[in-house]
Design an enzyme around this catalytic site. Structure first.
Site, mmCIF file in Angstrom:
data_model
loop_
_atom_site.group_PDB
_atom_site.id
_atom_site.type_symbol
_atom_site.label_atom_id
_atom_site.label_comp_id
_atom_site.label_asym_id
_atom_site.label_seq_id
_atom_site.Cartn_x
_atom_site.Cartn_y
_atom_site.Cartn_z
ATOM 1 C CB THR A 203 50.380 -9.143 37.791
ATOM 2 O OG1 THR A 203 51.687 -8.953 37.301
ATOM 3 C CG2 THR A 203 49.972 -7.942 38.630
ATOM 4 N N GLY A 233 57.502 -1.870 36.314
ATOM 5 C CA GLY A 233 56.251 -1.779 35.559
ATOM 6 C C GLY A 233 55.247 -0.854 36.231
ATOM 7 N N GLY A 257 52.890 -3.427 31.418
ATOM 8 C CA GLY A 257 53.118 -2.296 32.308
ATOM 9 C C GLY A 257 53.483 -0.975 31.647
HETATM 10 N N1 ASP Z 1 51.677 -5.145 34.848
HETATM 11 C C1 ASP Z 1 52.758 -6.023 35.184
HETATM 12 C C2 ASP Z 1 54.065 -5.367 34.772
HETATM 13 O O1 ASP Z 1 54.139 -4.819 33.704
HETATM 14 C C3 ASP Z 1 52.672 -7.359 34.538
HETATM 15 C C4 ASP Z 1 51.361 -8.081 34.645
HETATM 16 O O2 ASP Z 1 50.338 -7.495 34.949
HETATM 17 O O3 ASP Z 1 51.324 -9.316 34.431
HETATM 18 O O4 ASP Z 1 55.023 -5.477 35.496
#
Ligand code: ASP
Length: 336
Positions: A203, A233, A257
């Protein structure tokens, strides 16, 4: 007036031992490019909002990261991308989720913020709005990536849902316990840019303070590998994955998330500063190292306050990150 930018390319189990100098160089260069793209805008007196959008677009266009071009596969073998952006000057914000065919979801989030009456559009409705806004579309083939496909197949076999950065170490661990044929614990899987299966993470996000004292934040993601169809997320949720307020700070998160949503991470940092007078560092310590850890919320965030102080805290093994400020501090880092 101080100004500066920080960016991230995701947090998770990122170990020096599973990195080669060549791959490290690729990541470092991609992070530096995104950081410099945003910083150049700030240096010329541009808006923090433009800087974070440009930095995130640069990361979305890079297949190394789990956003835009490099977005991971969901359980059904498709892509569903989420993004958000917030302008600290007037607390305006825009977000999109479950996007399938837009090349740069962060720019669609910005269009929602500036050209619609709404804050959050998702799925088909968001794509219809994207057509009206004439944002650039991309077909399935643009998002299809050999590495992501192999990664998804592993996750399907294991019936797991993974942070992009953690799937391979987890899959590798379990498979070597089961004594895989070649002992590597990994099947064939090389991406179109020649990276082996366990070397692509995350991300992306950016936060910035401009010369006029305005703060902005943006986050974009493909979510978690093999995530449930329709799952959203923290990244597009204002207050959870992204937040900016000129009176306090700008935040972009990365991590598991569900736990970040439950902890309302990004807004919590701002609230601790606003209502409890904590410094940016103290607020980050409280939320990332204590509150999140208590409920098993793995990940981290990037943060900049109204004075230009930057914090890059994470409770995972590593986080792809970079920062540059007018006070002369500049760094690109990956590990703890
Ligand atoms: N926070 C993101 C999600 O849960 C994933 C990530 O940060 O890699 O969709």
């Amino acid at each position: 007036m101080n100004y500066g930018i920080a960016i991230h390319g995701g947090a998770g189990t990122i170990l020096r031992s599973s990195m080669t100098p060549e791959k490290e160089k690729l990541y470092t260069e991609a992070l530096k490019k995104a950081m410099e793209t945003g910083y150049a805008i700030l240096e010329k007196g541009g808006a923090a909002l433009d800087a974070v959008e440009a930095a995130v677009r640069s990361l979305e266009d890079c297949p190394l990261f789990n956003a835009g071009k490099g977005a991971v596969f969901n359980h059904k073998g498709g892509h569903e991308m989420d993004a958000s952006i917030m302008w600290g000057k007037d607390l305006t914000a825009g977000a999109v989720s479950l996007i399938k065919h837009v090349k740069n979801p962060v720019s669609l989030a910005r269009a929602v913020m500036e050209k619609s009456e709404n804050v959050f559009l998702c799925g088909e409705g968001a794509e219809e709005f994207a057509k009206e806004m004439k944002v650039e579309f991309a077909g399935e083939e643009y998002f299809h990536d050999a590495f992501r496909f192999e990664q998804w197949k592993k996750a399907q076999e294991q019936e797991g849902v993974y942070l992009d950065h953690n799937i391979e170490s987890d899959v590798r661990g379990r498979m070597s316990e089961e004594n895989t044929k070649d002992g590597s614990g990994i099947g064939p899987g090389t991406s179109d840019i020649g990276l082996s299966i366990d070397k692509k993470f995350g991300t992306v996000g950016a936060v910035a303070l401009d010369k006029d004292g305005n703060l902005a934040a943006a986050t974009s993601t493909g979510g978690m590998t093999n995530k449930k169809f329709g799952r959203v997320g923290d990244s597009p949720i204002i207050g959870a994955g992204t937040y900016a307020n000129n009176h306090t700070c700008a935040i972009s998160c990365t991590g598991h998330g569900e736990l970040f949503i439950r902890s309302v991470v990004a807004y919590d940092i701002s609230a601790l500063m606003e209502y409890k007078n904590l410094s940016l560092r103290e607020a980050c310590e409280e939320v990332v190292m204590k509150k999140l850890v208590k409920i098993g919320g793995e990940g981290g965030l990037i943060a900049i306050d109204k004075h230009g102080n930057i914090e890059l805290p994470f409770n995972s093994e590593g986080m792809y990150r970079a920062m540059k400020s007018s006070s002369g501090v500049e760094k690109v880092e990956i590990y703890k």
